[in-house]
Design an enzyme around this catalytic site. Sequence first.
Site, PDB file in Angstrom:
ATOM      1  N   ASP A   8       0.878  -1.166   0.000  1.00 21.94           N
ATOM      2  CA  ASP A   8       0.000   0.000   0.000  1.00 21.94           C
ATOM      3  C   ASP A   8       0.912   1.212   0.000  1.00 21.94           C
ATOM      4  O   ASP A   8       2.137   1.081  -0.178  1.00 21.94           O
ATOM      5  CB  ASP A   8      -0.972  -0.025   1.193  1.00 21.94           C
ATOM      6  N   HIS A   9       0.346   2.388   0.205  1.00 25.69           N
ATOM      7  CA  HIS A   9       1.156   3.605   0.180  1.00 25.69           C
ATOM      8  C   HIS A   9       2.283   3.576   1.216  1.00 25.69           C
ATOM      9  O   HIS A   9       3.373   4.063   0.960  1.00 25.69           O
ATOM     10  CB  HIS A   9       0.268   4.836   0.394  1.00 25.69           C
ATOM     11  N   GLY A  71       2.172  -0.551   6.344  1.00 23.31           N
ATOM     12  CA  GLY A  71       2.729   0.192   7.468  1.00 23.31           C
ATOM     13  C   GLY A  71       3.243  -0.731   8.555  1.00 23.31           C
ATOM     14  O   GLY A  71       4.384  -0.633   8.994  1.00 23.31           O
ATOM     15  N   GLY A  75      -2.203  -6.056   8.251  1.00 20.10           N
ATOM     16  CA  GLY A  75      -3.324  -6.161   7.325  1.00 20.10           C
ATOM     17  C   GLY A  75      -2.924  -6.867   6.047  1.00 20.10           C
ATOM     18  O   GLY A  75      -3.698  -7.655   5.476  1.00 20.10           O
ATOM     19  N   GLU A  76      -1.727  -6.609   5.596  1.00 15.93           N
ATOM     20  CA  GLU A  76      -1.234  -7.209   4.366  1.00 15.93           C
ATOM     21  C   GLU A  76      -1.105  -8.726   4.533  1.00 15.93           C
ATOM     22  O   GLU A  76      -1.421  -9.496   3.624  1.00 15.93           O
ATOM     23  CB  GLU A  76       0.102  -6.571   3.979  1.00 15.93           C
ATOM     24  N   HIS A 103       9.910 -23.587   9.328  1.00 14.07           N
ATOM     25  CA  HIS A 103       8.895 -24.293  10.106  1.00 14.07           C
ATOM     26  C   HIS A 103       7.511 -24.263   9.477  1.00 14.07           C
ATOM     27  O   HIS A 103       6.740 -25.201   9.657  1.00 14.07           O
ATOM     28  CB  HIS A 103       8.793 -23.699  11.516  1.00 14.07           C
ATOM     29  N   ARG A 138       7.271 -32.924  12.189  1.00 15.63           N
ATOM     30  CA  ARG A 138       6.358 -32.153  13.038  1.00 15.63           C
ATOM     31  C   ARG A 138       5.806 -30.941  12.298  1.00 15.63           C
ATOM     32  O   ARG A 138       4.645 -30.577  12.456  1.00 15.63           O
ATOM     33  CB  ARG A 138       7.022 -31.746  14.349  1.00 15.63           C
ATOM     34  N   ARG A 142       1.855 -30.320  11.177  1.00 16.80           N
ATOM     35  CA  ARG A 142       1.122 -29.108  11.556  1.00 16.80           C
ATOM     36  C   ARG A 142       0.533 -28.403  10.333  1.00 16.80           C
ATOM     37  O   ARG A 142      -0.605 -27.937  10.362  1.00 16.80           O
ATOM     38  CB  ARG A 142       2.042 -28.173  12.341  1.00 16.80           C
TER      39      ARG A 142
END
Length: 177
Positions: A8-9, A71, A75-76, A103, A138, A142
């Site tokens: 984003d910006h 930022g 969110g990304e 992992h 492992r 997972r």
Amino acid sequence: MRVHLGSDHAGLELKDHLLTWLVDHGYEAVDHGPFVYDALDDYPCFCLRAAEGVAADRTEGLDSLGVVIGGSGNGEQIAANKVEGIRCALAWSEETAALAREHNDANVVSVGGRMHPVDDMTRFVEVFLSTDFSGDERHVRRIGQLSTYDESGELPPLPESALRGPDTDASRDRTDA
């Protein structure tokens, strides 16, 4: 290796820097935007496209990873993880970048453009891109549990230790100490 980028910006400066860095280091960079600074742009527009690029490449058997930048990177990361077949990890250190690959077999990394200097974030991306998945049983197990949940909504079975409940000798030993 192909590397898909979206931001984003707040991540535009780092994304632009990484485009040059990636090419200089032998990667094929695919820029999903933004292409100009717009303080009101929305990261999902660009990060979903970057993640979809990685997913499409991998479906075709191509060696591809992704980088999403904002930022904070939070969110990304959430946006990228909405794309089927994507495991995106937030990296804030060299160690978290390496562990994301070793992992979690993450195929997209998210970094916060306002959280660290450009040189540090470039190093996080470098570590992520150059680290392989360990393949340890492992970790495979997972990741398999997560994939099963994605496909069926079926929760993984609880471990035996979680089934004993609070009245076991082990739980009394912990509370009596």
